[in-house]
Design an enzyme around this catalytic site. Structure first.
Site, PDB file in Angstrom:
ATOM      1  N   CYS A 141      -2.070   0.344   9.665  1.00 25.40           N
ATOM      2  CA  CYS A 141      -1.310  -0.932   9.611  1.00 25.40           C
ATOM      3  C   CYS A 141       0.067  -0.628  10.251  1.00 25.40           C
ATOM      4  O   CYS A 141       0.884   0.525  10.069  1.00 25.40           O
ATOM      5  CB  CYS A 141      -1.120  -1.230   8.079  1.00 25.40           C
ATOM      6  SG  CYS A 141      -2.651  -1.598   7.164  1.00 25.40           S
ATOM      7  N   CYS A 169       0.819  -1.078  -0.091  1.00 32.87           N
ATOM      8  CA  CYS A 169      -0.177  -0.093  -0.068  1.00 32.87           C
ATOM      9  C   CYS A 169       0.881   1.207  -0.105  1.00 32.87           C
ATOM     10  O   CYS A 169       1.781   1.489   0.775  1.00 32.87           O
ATOM     11  CB  CYS A 169      -0.987   0.151   1.102  1.00 32.87           C
ATOM     12  SG  CYS A 169      -1.923   1.413   1.156  1.00 32.87           S
ATOM     13  N   GLN A 220     -17.915  -8.517  13.931  1.00 28.39           N
ATOM     14  CA  GLN A 220     -16.700  -9.103  13.617  1.00 28.39           C
ATOM     15  C   GLN A 220     -16.128  -8.261  12.359  1.00 28.39           C
ATOM     16  O   GLN A 220     -16.964  -7.808  11.670  1.00 28.39           O
ATOM     17  CB  GLN A 220     -16.783 -10.562  13.366  1.00 28.39           C
ATOM     18  CG  GLN A 220     -16.944 -11.225  14.625  1.00 28.39           C
ATOM     19  CD  GLN A 220     -16.192 -11.351  15.410  1.00 28.39           C
ATOM     20  OE1 GLN A 220     -14.951 -10.932  15.344  1.00 28.39           O
ATOM     21  NE2 GLN A 220     -16.357 -11.485  17.003  1.00 28.39           N
ATOM     22  N   CYS A 245      -9.994 -11.283  22.013  1.00 27.73           N
ATOM     23  CA  CYS A 245      -9.111 -10.399  21.380  1.00 27.73           C
ATOM     24  C   CYS A 245      -8.030  -9.935  22.248  1.00 27.73           C
ATOM     25  O   CYS A 245      -7.292  -9.204  21.668  1.00 27.73           O
ATOM     26  CB  CYS A 245     -10.019  -9.389  20.891  1.00 27.73           C
ATOM     27  SG  CYS A 245     -10.737  -8.239  22.464  1.00 27.73           S
TER      28      CYS A 245
END
Length: 406
Positions: free
Chosen positions: A66, A57, A240, A361
């Site tokens: 990210c 990217c 989700q 998580c």
């Protein structure tokens, strides 16, 4: 001065002796840079890792969405799996680790955009790396194609209801009926703004628009498929992140609860696990948010081929279900928030329900809670890592527990 990166920390930064934290580096690399406190700035890679790749990217260096896109997929998979393994080892737990399941590129069905009005228009994107700057992301490799329209929705929302000082938060979710948009941080509603927002809803053919918690317009109730049912979550409700991740976790819970005929679903949300499990077992769903349980109940009532589902509004942190109230269930699925569910797991260990499926998580709180169950007589059969948040530091997992004497 040169620094050798020894390992990757939980936030994705490389860590050298000191400790010295070096963002966007990998274990084994030799780097130089300017040290500010414990953090290395203006980093130059002297010796790159074999696991270093060209980020796919073009926004990666500036965008904060990210953290590990500079690492190979195999490295990230091994690193995330190791994060779980090390959390378990810290509690003295060893368990079979299944290969990680990673969601594909451009599969995120929900994203939170930041938007702000400017002199010439509006700026929309994600916050920059370690900053409040908004970075535009027209070629984002994370979000599903349907969410790209959400960028333009956020831009229009900022133009008609944002200010040049405040940043709008625009949560966009894909649904079967179109985009479901929840905006926070906007101007107070008046008749003129209501008119503009209604027009925005029609122009972008949104399923629903919510402004600072108040419903503005709904062309159609937004729904998502969960097992054999459809649910319409309340605005901003937890979902989700990807369909792939949801399917992976549901599959894991079906396996963990195989053979159960009466299941209690703790922290049930809108029914991500309750409704699929109801295809083979009766389910009692427990959740603190009444609106989520209403969505679950409505989805169950309109589904076909499912067994009975009952609901209970209950704060499981302040009021965990007691062992005597768990009699009659032969399966549990538990999916707590990041803080985990230590108090409830203590009650589960005493209740001795034969099967427990656990979704988490946060590997650290999961390991703590798993030890409670293991000390209470359970075996951990397997752990399945699920990576819905590709290229991020976030990792989820599913695990299966059985009573040792079964």
């Amino acid at each position: 001065m040169e620094y050798r990166i020894n390992r990757l920390g939980h936030q994705g930064d490389g860590i050298a002796d000191g400790p010295v934290y070096a963002p966007l580096t990998l274990p084994g690399e030799v780097v130089t840079g300017r040290l500010e406190g414990e953090r290395l700035q203006d980093i130059r890679i002297v010796t790159p890792s074999e696991d270093r790749v060209k980020p796919p990217c073009r926004h990666f260096k500036s965008c904060g969405g990210c953290q590990v896109m500079h690492a190979s997929d195999d490295f990230v998979a091994a690193w995330k799996t190791d994060v779980i393994r090390r959390a378990l080892e810290a509690q003295g737990i060893a368990a079979p680790m299944r290969p990680i399941l990673t969601s594909p590129e451009q599969s995120r069905r929900r994203a939170g955009f930041a938007a702000r009005r400017t002199k010439s228009g509006a700026l929309v994107g994600f916050h920059g790396r370690a900053s409040d700057t908004i970075v535009e992301i027209p070629d984002c490799r994370l979000i599903a194609p349907a969410l790209r329209e959400g960028i333009e929705v956020a831009r229009d929302a900022a133009l008609c209801g944002g200010s040049r000082k405040a940043v709008l938060s625009v949560l966009v979710s894909d649904s079967l009926e179109g985009l479901d948009v929840a905006v926070t941080g906007g101007k107070p509603l008046d008749q003129a703004l209501l008119t503009e927002l209604a027009a925005l809803t029609e122009r972008h053919r949104l399923a629903r628009l919510t402004w600072d918690g108040e419903g503005i317009a709904m062309r159609a109730a937004p729904t998502i498929a969960v097992g054999a049912a459809r649910i319409s979550p309340p605005p901003g409700a937890f979902l989700q992140a990807t369909e792939h991740g949801q399917a992976s976790l549901i599959s894991a819970m079906r396996e963990a609860l195989s053979g159960a005929s009466s299941v209690v679903d703790l922290f049930a949300g809108c029914g991500t696990f309750s409704l699929p499990l109801a295809q083979s077992a009766e389910v009692h769903a427990v959740e603190s948010e009444a609106a989520m349980l209403q969505a679950l109940d409505l989805g169950w009532r309109h589904a076909s081929g499912v067994k009975k589902v009952t609901t209970e509004v209950r704060d499981l942190f302040r009021n965990p279900i007691l062992p005597e109230d768990l009699k009659g269930f032969d399966g549990v699925v538990i999916d707590p928030p990041r803080a985990g569910a230590e108090a409830q797991c203590q009650k589960l260990a005493l209740a001795q329900i034969p099967r427990i499926g656990f979704v988490s998580c946060n590997p650290v709180t999961f390991a703590r809670d798993a030890k409670v169950l293991i000390d209470g007589g359970y075996d951990m059969l397997w752990v399945q890592a699920v990576d819905q948040f590709r290229w991020s530091t976030h990792v989820e997992l599913a695990a299966s527990f059985r009573l040792s004497h079964m």
